[in-house]
Design a protein around this motif. Structure first.
Motif, PDB file in Angstrom:
ATOM      1  N   THR A  40      18.334 -10.760 -14.947  1.00 32.82           N
ATOM      2  CA  THR A  40      18.357 -11.812 -15.965  1.00 32.82           C
ATOM      3  C   THR A  40      17.207 -12.792 -15.782  1.00 32.82           C
ATOM      4  OG1 THR A  40      19.831 -13.154 -14.603  1.00 32.82           O
ATOM      5  CG2 THR A  40      20.860 -11.694 -16.237  1.00 32.82           C
ATOM      6  N   MET A  41      16.817 -13.416 -16.894  1.00 33.52           N
ATOM      7  CA  MET A  41      15.727 -14.383 -16.874  1.00 33.52           C
ATOM      8  C   MET A  41      16.042 -15.529 -17.828  1.00 33.52           C
ATOM      9  SD  MET A  41      11.712 -13.719 -17.617  1.00 33.52           S
ATOM     10  CE  MET A  41      10.636 -14.442 -16.409  1.00 33.52           C
ATOM     11  N   TYR A  42      15.720 -16.728 -17.373  1.00 33.76           N
ATOM     12  CA  TYR A  42      15.882 -17.921 -18.194  1.00 33.76           C
ATOM     13  C   TYR A  42      14.515 -18.589 -18.326  1.00 33.76           C
ATOM     14  CZ  TYR A  42      17.077 -22.749 -19.402  1.00 33.76           C
ATOM     15  OH  TYR A  42      17.138 -23.979 -20.001  1.00 33.76           O
ATOM     16  N   ILE A  43      14.065 -18.786 -19.549  1.00 32.59           N
ATOM     17  CA  ILE A  43      12.814 -19.503 -19.805  1.00 32.59           C
ATOM     18  C   ILE A  43      13.175 -20.776 -20.554  1.00 32.59           C
ATOM     19  CG2 ILE A  43      10.559 -19.466 -20.925  1.00 32.59           C
ATOM     20  CD1 ILE A  43      10.512 -16.435 -20.482  1.00 32.59           C
ATOM     21  N   ALA A  44      12.985 -21.899 -19.876  1.00 35.42           N
ATOM     22  CA  ALA A  44      13.338 -23.200 -20.436  1.00 35.42           C
ATOM     23  C   ALA A  44      12.289 -23.658 -21.446  1.00 35.42           C
ATOM     24  CB  ALA A  44      13.451 -24.231 -19.309  1.00 35.42           C
ATOM     25  N   GLN A  45      12.690 -24.578 -22.296  1.00 33.38           N
ATOM     26  CA  GLN A  45      11.755 -25.200 -23.248  1.00 33.38           C
ATOM     27  C   GLN A  45      10.674 -25.949 -22.464  1.00 33.38           C
ATOM     28  OE1 GLN A  45      12.092 -24.945 -26.663  1.00 33.38           O
ATOM     29  NE2 GLN A  45      10.292 -26.156 -27.068  1.00 33.38           N
ATOM     30  N   PHE A  46       9.426 -25.766 -22.846  1.00 37.50           N
ATOM     31  CA  PHE A  46       8.305 -26.435 -22.192  1.00 37.50           C
ATOM     32  C   PHE A  46       8.003 -27.741 -22.941  1.00 37.50           C
ATOM     33  CE2 PHE A  46       7.884 -22.526 -20.094  1.00 37.50           C
ATOM     34  CZ  PHE A  46       6.973 -22.653 -19.054  1.00 37.50           C
ATOM     35  N   PRO A  47       8.392 -28.895 -22.392  1.00 36.73           N
ATOM     36  CA  PRO A  47       8.080 -30.148 -23.084  1.00 36.73           C
ATOM     37  C   PRO A  47       6.579 -30.420 -23.059  1.00 36.73           C
ATOM     38  CG  PRO A  47       9.097 -30.585 -20.954  1.00 36.73           C
ATOM     39  CD  PRO A  47       9.121 -29.095 -21.160  1.00 36.73           C
ATOM     40  N   ASN A  48       6.122 -31.169 -24.043  1.00 34.45           N
ATOM     41  CA  ASN A  48       4.703 -31.472 -24.171  1.00 34.45           C
ATOM     42  C   ASN A  48       4.434 -32.886 -23.675  1.00 34.45           C
ATOM     43  OD1 ASN A  48       2.039 -31.758 -24.891  1.00 34.45           O
ATOM     44  ND2 ASN A  48       2.299 -30.957 -26.947  1.00 34.45           N
ATOM     45  N   TYR A  49       3.798 -33.002 -22.501  1.00 37.46           N
ATOM     46  CA  TYR A  49       3.452 -34.292 -21.920  1.00 37.46           C
ATOM     47  C   TYR A  49       1.950 -34.565 -22.002  1.00 37.46           C
ATOM     48  CZ  TYR A  49       8.177 -34.104 -19.984  1.00 37.46           C
ATOM     49  OH  TYR A  49       9.535 -34.023 -19.836  1.00 37.46           O
ATOM     50  N   ALA A  50       1.240 -33.777 -22.764  1.00 30.39           N
ATOM     51  CA  ALA A  50      -0.205 -33.969 -22.912  1.00 30.39           C
ATOM     52  C   ALA A  50      -0.475 -35.257 -23.681  1.00 30.39           C
ATOM     53  CB  ALA A  50      -0.830 -32.784 -23.637  1.00 30.39           C
ATOM     54  N   PRO A  51      -1.514 -36.001 -23.295  1.00 30.72           N
ATOM     55  CA  PRO A  51      -1.843 -37.238 -24.020  1.00 30.72           C
ATOM     56  C   PRO A  51      -2.138 -36.994 -25.505  1.00 30.72           C
ATOM     57  CG  PRO A  51      -3.019 -37.157 -21.933  1.00 30.72           C
ATOM     58  CD  PRO A  51      -2.358 -35.820 -22.114  1.00 30.72           C
ATOM     59  N   LEU A  52      -2.866 -35.948 -25.819  1.00 33.39           N
ATOM     60  CA  LEU A  52      -3.123 -35.558 -27.206  1.00 33.39           C
ATOM     61  C   LEU A  52      -2.038 -34.558 -27.587  1.00 33.39           C
ATOM     62  CD1 LEU A  52      -5.015 -35.663 -29.685  1.00 33.39           C
ATOM     63  CD2 LEU A  52      -6.340 -33.815 -28.647  1.00 33.39           C
ATOM     64  N   GLN A  53      -1.355 -34.784 -28.684  1.00 31.65           N
ATOM     65  CA  GLN A  53      -0.180 -33.982 -29.032  1.00 31.65           C
ATOM     66  C   GLN A  53      -0.431 -33.016 -30.176  1.00 31.65           C
ATOM     67  OE1 GLN A  53       3.342 -34.164 -27.888  1.00 31.65           O
ATOM     68  NE2 GLN A  53       2.210 -34.891 -26.112  1.00 31.65           N
TER      69      GLN A  53
END
Length: 173
Positions: A40-53
């Protein structure tokens, strides 16, 4: 002469197909060395913390990573963190920089670079786990606005990062 040609073709075929077996005792699918005990594999949501969005980057990256593991391995995707393999992280960079400056101080070419920090946790074999940053870029004409080329170049960059992450996890690179 005909015998020599047959011999060369036979040797070439032998070497070509001898590389198609399993790697490290696991099954091999698209060069993958995922071990059979990894289910099994779980891939979580990747939040965007980049200064430019880029508002859609988080979802596009997450879905692209989930798709590559779903399509290229026999792993079952789960929605829980009790999976054998866990991939999580965040988008840390989304940067535009001039690459070729002309004599009038105007960029002839710009570069969009995306950086993603990935934490890979292998709950079956902890020696395979890592914390790494993956970066990819694509250049675009200096005369173009980022908003004009984003829909074309961002998917290309995401695919490069997807392939880097897949290689690091599934091919142990």
């Amino acid at each position: 002469m005909r015998y020599l040609t047959y011999l060369i073709v036979s040797i070439f075929t032998l070497f070509t197909f001898s590389g198609c077996g399993s790697i490290s005792g696991g099954y091999s699918l698209s060069g993958s060395s995922i071990l059979p005990e990894w289910k099994t594999m779980y891939i979580a949501q990747f939040p965007n913390y980049a200064p430019l969005q880029n508002p859609s980057l988080s979802q596009e990256l997450t879905l692209t990573l989930q798709d590559v593991f779903r399509n290229r391995t026999k792993l079952n995707m789960t929605n829980t963190e009790d999976a054998d393999l866990i991939v999580e992280g965040e988008i840390t960079g989304y940067d535009v920089a001039p690459m070729q400056i002309q004599s009038n101080d105007i960029a002839a070419e710009n570069r969009l670079t995306i950086s993603v920090k990935v934490r890979y946790i292998n709950n079956v074999d902890e020696t395979k786990s890592f914390d790494r940053t993956f970066t990819a870029y694509e250049n675009f004409p200096g005369s173009a606005m980022l908003s004009d080329v984003e829909s074309t170049i961002v998917p290309n960059i995401i695919n490069i990062i997807r392939d880097q992450v897949f290689a690091a996890i599934a091919m142990d690179w």
